[in-house]
Design a protein around this motif. Structure first.
Motif, mmCIF file in Angstrom:
data_model
loop_
_atom_site.group_PDB
_atom_site.id
_atom_site.type_symbol
_atom_site.label_atom_id
_atom_site.label_comp_id
_atom_site.label_asym_id
_atom_site.label_seq_id
_atom_site.Cartn_x
_atom_site.Cartn_y
_atom_site.Cartn_z
ATOM 1 N N ASP A 38 -20.338 -85.930 -27.227
ATOM 2 C CA ASP A 38 -20.079 -87.042 -28.154
ATOM 3 C C ASP A 38 -18.914 -86.730 -29.089
ATOM 4 O OD1 ASP A 38 -22.046 -88.537 -27.131
ATOM 5 O OD2 ASP A 38 -23.582 -87.864 -28.567
ATOM 6 N N SER A 39 -18.553 -85.478 -29.147
ATOM 7 C CA SER A 39 -17.536 -85.112 -30.129
ATOM 8 C C SER A 39 -16.139 -85.008 -29.500
ATOM 9 C CB SER A 39 -17.912 -83.783 -30.786
ATOM 10 O OG SER A 39 -18.011 -82.790 -29.783
ATOM 11 N N ILE A 40 -16.031 -85.289 -28.204
ATOM 12 C CA ILE A 40 -14.700 -85.334 -27.577
ATOM 13 C C ILE A 40 -14.572 -86.619 -26.748
ATOM 14 C CG2 ILE A 40 -14.341 -82.823 -27.471
ATOM 15 C CD1 ILE A 40 -15.231 -82.849 -24.584
ATOM 16 N N LYS A 41 -13.314 -87.011 -26.503
ATOM 17 C CA LYS A 41 -13.098 -88.217 -25.679
ATOM 18 C C LYS A 41 -12.170 -87.831 -24.520
ATOM 19 C CE LYS A 41 -11.573 -93.014 -26.225
ATOM 20 N NZ LYS A 41 -10.645 -93.132 -25.147
ATOM 21 N N LEU A 42 -12.634 -88.094 -23.309
ATOM 22 C CA LEU A 42 -11.854 -87.717 -22.125
ATOM 23 C C LEU A 42 -10.507 -88.446 -22.112
ATOM 24 C CD1 LEU A 42 -11.807 -86.292 -19.324
ATOM 25 C CD2 LEU A 42 -12.725 -88.416 -18.380
ATOM 26 N N TRP A 43 -9.428 -87.714 -21.895
ATOM 27 C CA TRP A 43 -8.118 -88.352 -21.670
ATOM 28 C C TRP A 43 -7.852 -88.419 -20.153
ATOM 29 C CZ3 TRP A 43 -2.766 -85.593 -22.566
ATOM 30 C CH2 TRP A 43 -1.733 -86.475 -22.205
ATOM 31 N N ARG A 44 -7.912 -87.251 -19.484
ATOM 32 C CA ARG A 44 -7.621 -87.250 -18.053
ATOM 33 C C ARG A 44 -8.199 -85.977 -17.422
ATOM 34 N NH1 ARG A 44 -1.121 -85.858 -18.466
ATOM 35 N NH2 ARG A 44 -1.437 -83.914 -19.558
ATOM 36 N N ALA A 45 -8.412 -86.053 -16.124
ATOM 37 C CA ALA A 45 -8.974 -84.893 -15.419
ATOM 38 C C ALA A 45 -8.430 -84.880 -13.997
ATOM 39 C CB ALA A 45 -10.490 -84.980 -15.396
ATOM 40 N N ALA A 46 -8.387 -83.696 -13.407
ATOM 41 C CA ALA A 46 -7.945 -83.566 -12.012
ATOM 42 C C ALA A 46 -8.556 -82.303 -11.429
ATOM 43 C CB ALA A 46 -6.420 -83.477 -11.945
ATOM 44 N N VAL A 47 -8.586 -82.246 -10.107
ATOM 45 C CA VAL A 47 -9.106 -81.055 -9.433
ATOM 46 C C VAL A 47 -7.997 -80.483 -8.560
ATOM 47 C CG1 VAL A 47 -10.829 -80.210 -7.799
ATOM 48 C CG2 VAL A 47 -11.431 -81.982 -9.431
ATOM 49 N N TYR A 48 -7.817 -79.176 -8.636
ATOM 50 C CA TYR A 48 -6.747 -78.529 -7.865
ATOM 51 C C TYR A 48 -7.295 -77.369 -7.049
ATOM 52 C CZ TYR A 48 -3.585 -80.727 -11.266
ATOM 53 O OH TYR A 48 -2.903 -81.611 -12.038
ATOM 54 N N GLN A 49 -6.736 -77.171 -5.860
ATOM 55 C CA GLN A 49 -6.996 -75.919 -5.165
ATOM 56 C C GLN A 49 -5.854 -74.966 -5.549
ATOM 57 O OE1 GLN A 49 -7.109 -75.783 -0.846
ATOM 58 N NE2 GLN A 49 -8.586 -74.109 -0.920
ATOM 59 N N LEU A 50 -6.202 -73.866 -6.186
ATOM 60 C CA LEU A 50 -5.188 -72.935 -6.688
ATOM 61 C C LEU A 50 -4.928 -71.848 -5.644
ATOM 62 C CD1 LEU A 50 -6.649 -72.515 -10.297
ATOM 63 C CD2 LEU A 50 -4.925 -74.166 -9.530
ATOM 64 N N HIS A 51 -3.655 -71.488 -5.507
ATOM 65 C CA HIS A 51 -3.265 -70.493 -4.506
ATOM 66 C C HIS A 51 -2.370 -69.437 -5.135
ATOM 67 C CE1 HIS A 51 -4.510 -73.302 -1.381
ATOM 68 N NE2 HIS A 51 -3.768 -74.223 -1.960
ATOM 69 N N CYS A 52 -2.226 -68.303 -4.460
ATOM 70 C CA CYS A 52 -1.225 -67.287 -4.820
ATOM 71 C C CYS A 52 -0.294 -67.145 -3.627
ATOM 72 C CB CYS A 52 -1.894 -65.946 -5.090
ATOM 73 S SG CYS A 52 -2.701 -65.889 -6.688
ATOM 74 N N LEU A 53 0.875 -67.753 -3.706
ATOM 75 C CA LEU A 53 1.786 -67.808 -2.557
ATOM 76 C C LEU A 53 3.218 -67.476 -2.987
ATOM 77 C CD1 LEU A 53 0.665 -71.326 -1.209
ATOM 78 C CD2 LEU A 53 -0.083 -69.125 -0.307
ATOM 79 N N VAL A 54 3.911 -66.758 -2.119
ATOM 80 C CA VAL A 54 5.354 -66.515 -2.349
ATOM 81 C C VAL A 54 6.076 -66.775 -1.026
ATOM 82 C CG1 VAL A 54 7.116 -64.841 -3.051
ATOM 83 C CG2 VAL A 54 4.845 -64.721 -4.070
ATOM 84 N N ALA A 55 7.184 -67.500 -1.102
ATOM 85 C CA ALA A 55 7.913 -67.851 0.133
ATOM 86 C C ALA A 55 8.513 -66.601 0.767
ATOM 87 C CB ALA A 55 9.016 -68.851 -0.184
ATOM 88 N N ASP A 56 8.540 -66.630 2.087
ATOM 89 C CA ASP A 56 9.124 -65.551 2.857
ATOM 90 C C ASP A 56 10.596 -65.364 2.521
ATOM 91 O OD1 ASP A 56 8.319 -63.802 4.679
ATOM 92 O OD2 ASP A 56 8.850 -64.999 6.438
#
Ligand code: FAD
Length: 558
Positions: free
Chosen positions: A277-295
């Protein structure tokens, strides 16, 4: 298909923070640039909330971000808590006076900073925005690259075949994010460091003070709780960010579902002791997080480069994604301009200047991505026994070690365009506050003429070292590459503060940051700073050392 007849110097694909800063830096170099972006508006979901000193300094060089600084807020630091909810590690983000003049880490809202970055573009008549076009094809020839673009329909999230144009350009930089089409079109693979986790990101307005009464409003908290790992950080405009790990058995699609997803994400916040009750949602999202470095960070011909998330991805536990993209942009912009102004007679893949982009940044980014994985494993441990062992070890370490700052974890440059063996080579370069002869207090970079800033700089605290030490050959070379010189006298210097000596501007340091930097590098008198201004090429304590440095630079800039 419509053909854009212009031959651009650089096509920047993707107008996120990396592409935005790159386009500004290239615009300052006077190049002909097309910025191609699939969507018509800035990506609206919760992403970056912290920008680090290096990011601010690069934006200062690009002439953007300044208006956003008053809207961003300071970060006090953070506390990691263990399985029992008690602290296991604390880190500080030092308050002013900073150890250098550029702004310390600050809380931001990425979407709003991006707006500010884009505001820089109308300054340049030769930088053209092509919004609403998606790159779908790339044809690389010896002298130029042709890009095929298709109209992008945001509602359908698809390309429309009946709206195609083609664009010709000497270089392409793919700043087109994690799913980079440019990277795929040049056949570059990503190497995984082995981290793939689903996390929810939630931004909410704090409505009542007691909403976060268990939290210090300036601090971040990282809950290394195996029952539900997560973290929370304060953001500007009385907003708080929560990033929360989804547990095995939880379906990410339930949390990203358009209708119920945001409320499901919000509900997770309750698990961290906050009354909904003490906060109001602005926005939310779900991400799949990775650890990647290009070849590889470029195509074989080196007419096509990748930068930002297109070249490396990491979880946000160190707040390094955006700033790393902005760093890539600063490493590339002056190199492309240098090649186009000085080296067009050789093929790009024969240019050491262009090749050193990957030489410098691939190991650097592999290190940073590795550290974020390490932090992710600390925060995200789900096994209680392992978590308790971790807590014991970290508490023991906390007793003996001084509290660390996030910046302590950042590497130096270890190769590429640096004077290997010189004490200052590859180190982050300080930017002191200085006074000009007419009494103005400015950041050092702001005292130099703007467009020329992306050039090498010879700076030192001794007038003779800056104005006399270079021999004739090296002086001529310095002039030829548009390098700049600056005398930055120590804070207590009384003599010689006349504004300029022999055409070289003279300023005086307010504190002792440059003096200390030089002292720590073997009592050096001068530093040669690289064009991004955030890294040192090398330092010299004598005329011979300086001439050796510059002779070495001459060989490297081929
Ligand atoms: C939850 C979360 C929190 C984060 N927190 C932080 C933080 O605190 N600090 C930090 O530094 N970083 C943070 N990051 C990381 C940061 O958001 C990214 O690293 C950053 O946005 C990367 O910028 P970019 O410009 O390289 O890519 P993006 O921002 O992804 O931009 C790529 C652009 O390319 C466009 N594009 C894609 N394909 C095409 C195509 N074919 N043609 C034309 N255009 C195309 C896209 O529409 C997009 O606009 C966070 C990320 C997440 C998910």
């Amino acid at each position: 298909m419509t053909i854009d007849e212009t031959l651009y110097d650089v096509a920047v694909v993707g107008y996120g923070p990396t592409g935005g800063v790159l386009a500004n830096l290239l615009g300052l170099q006077g190049l002909k640039v097309a910025v191609i972006e699939r969507t018509r508006s800035i990506y609206p979901k919760p992403r970056g909330i912290a920008c680090y000193p290096e990011g601010w300094r690069i934006m200062q060089v690009a002439g953007v971000g300044k208006d956003y600084i008053p809207k961003s807020t300071t970060l006090g630091g953070g506390v990691y808590t263990g399985a029992d909810g008690e602290p296991i590690l604390k880190f500080d983000i030092p308050p002013p006076p900073y150890d250098q003049a550029w702004h310390p880490a600050r809380s931001i809202i990425q979407t709003e900073l991006e707006e500010d970055i884009r505001k820089g573009i109308p300054r340049f008549k030769d930088v053209k925005e092509l919004l609403g076009y998606s790159v779908v094809g790339l044809d690389e020839k010896d002298d130029a690259v042709t890009l095929k673009l298709r109209v992008f329909n945001e509602e359908k999230n698809a390309n429309e075949t009946d709206g195609e144009i083609s664009v010709r350009t000497k270089f392409v930089v793919g700043c087109d994010g994690g799913t980079s089409a440019v990277r795929k079109l040049i056949g570059v693979k990503m190497n995984s460091l082995g981290f793939d986790e689903w996390w929810a990101a939630i931004d909410a307005y704090v409505l009542r003070d007691d909403a976060t009464n268990h939290l210090d409003p300036d601090m971040g908290y990282l809950y290394c709780n195996p029952k539900r790992p997560g973290l929370t950080f304060p953001c500007p405009r009385n907003i708080r960010r929560w990033e929360i790990k989804l547990l095995p058995g939880e379906n990410p699609a339930d949390f990203s579902d358009e209708e119920n997803g945001p409320q499901r994400c919000l509900k997770l916040v309750e698990e961290f002791g906050t009354d909904l009750d003490s906060i109001k949602l602005w926005r939310a999202a779900v991400y799949q997080l990775h650890c990647l470095v290009a070849d590889s960070f470029a195509s074989k011909s080196m007419r096509v480069f990748i930068a930002g998330d297109a070249a490396h991805q990491m979880p946000p536990f160190m707040g390094q994604g955006l700033v790393s993209g902005v760093r890539d942009a600063s490493f590339l912009a002056w190199r492309l301009a240098y090649y186009l102004k000085n080296q067009q007679s050789i093929p790009p893949n024969k240019s050491n200047v262009l090749a050193s982009y990957e030489v410098e940044l691939k190991p650097f980014m592999t290190h940073i991505v590795g550290v974020t994985k390490f932090l992710g494993n600390i925060i995200g441990e789900l096994d209680l026994e392992k978590a308790q062992k971790r807590d014991f070890g970290m508490r023991e370490a906390m007793k003996s070690e001084k509290p660390s700052s996030w910046e302590d974890r950042l590497p130096n440059l270890e190769g590429g365009l640096i004077a290997l063996g010189s004490p200052g080579a590859g180190k982050n370069f300080v930017q002191p506050w200085v006074f000009t002869a007419d009494g103005k207090r400015e950041m050092m970079d702001d005292t130099l003429p703007h467009p020329a800033r992306q050039s090498f700089l010879l700076v030192g605290s001794s007038v003779d070292a800056v104005t006399e030490w270079l021999n004739e050959d090296n002086s001529a070379f310095f002039e030829q590459i548009g390098a700049q010189k600056l005398v930055c006298l120590p804070k207590d210097a009384k003599d010689g503060f006349a504004g300029s000596v022999g055409g070289v501007p003279v300023v005086r340091e307010e504190h002792e940051f440059l003096s200390n930097f030089l002292k720590e590098k073997g009592y050096a008198s001068v530093a040669v700073v690289r064009p991004e201004r955030s890294y040192c090429y090398g330092t010299a304590a004598s005329a011979d050392q300086l001439n050796d440095l510059v002779a070495g630079l001459k060989k490297m800039l081929v």
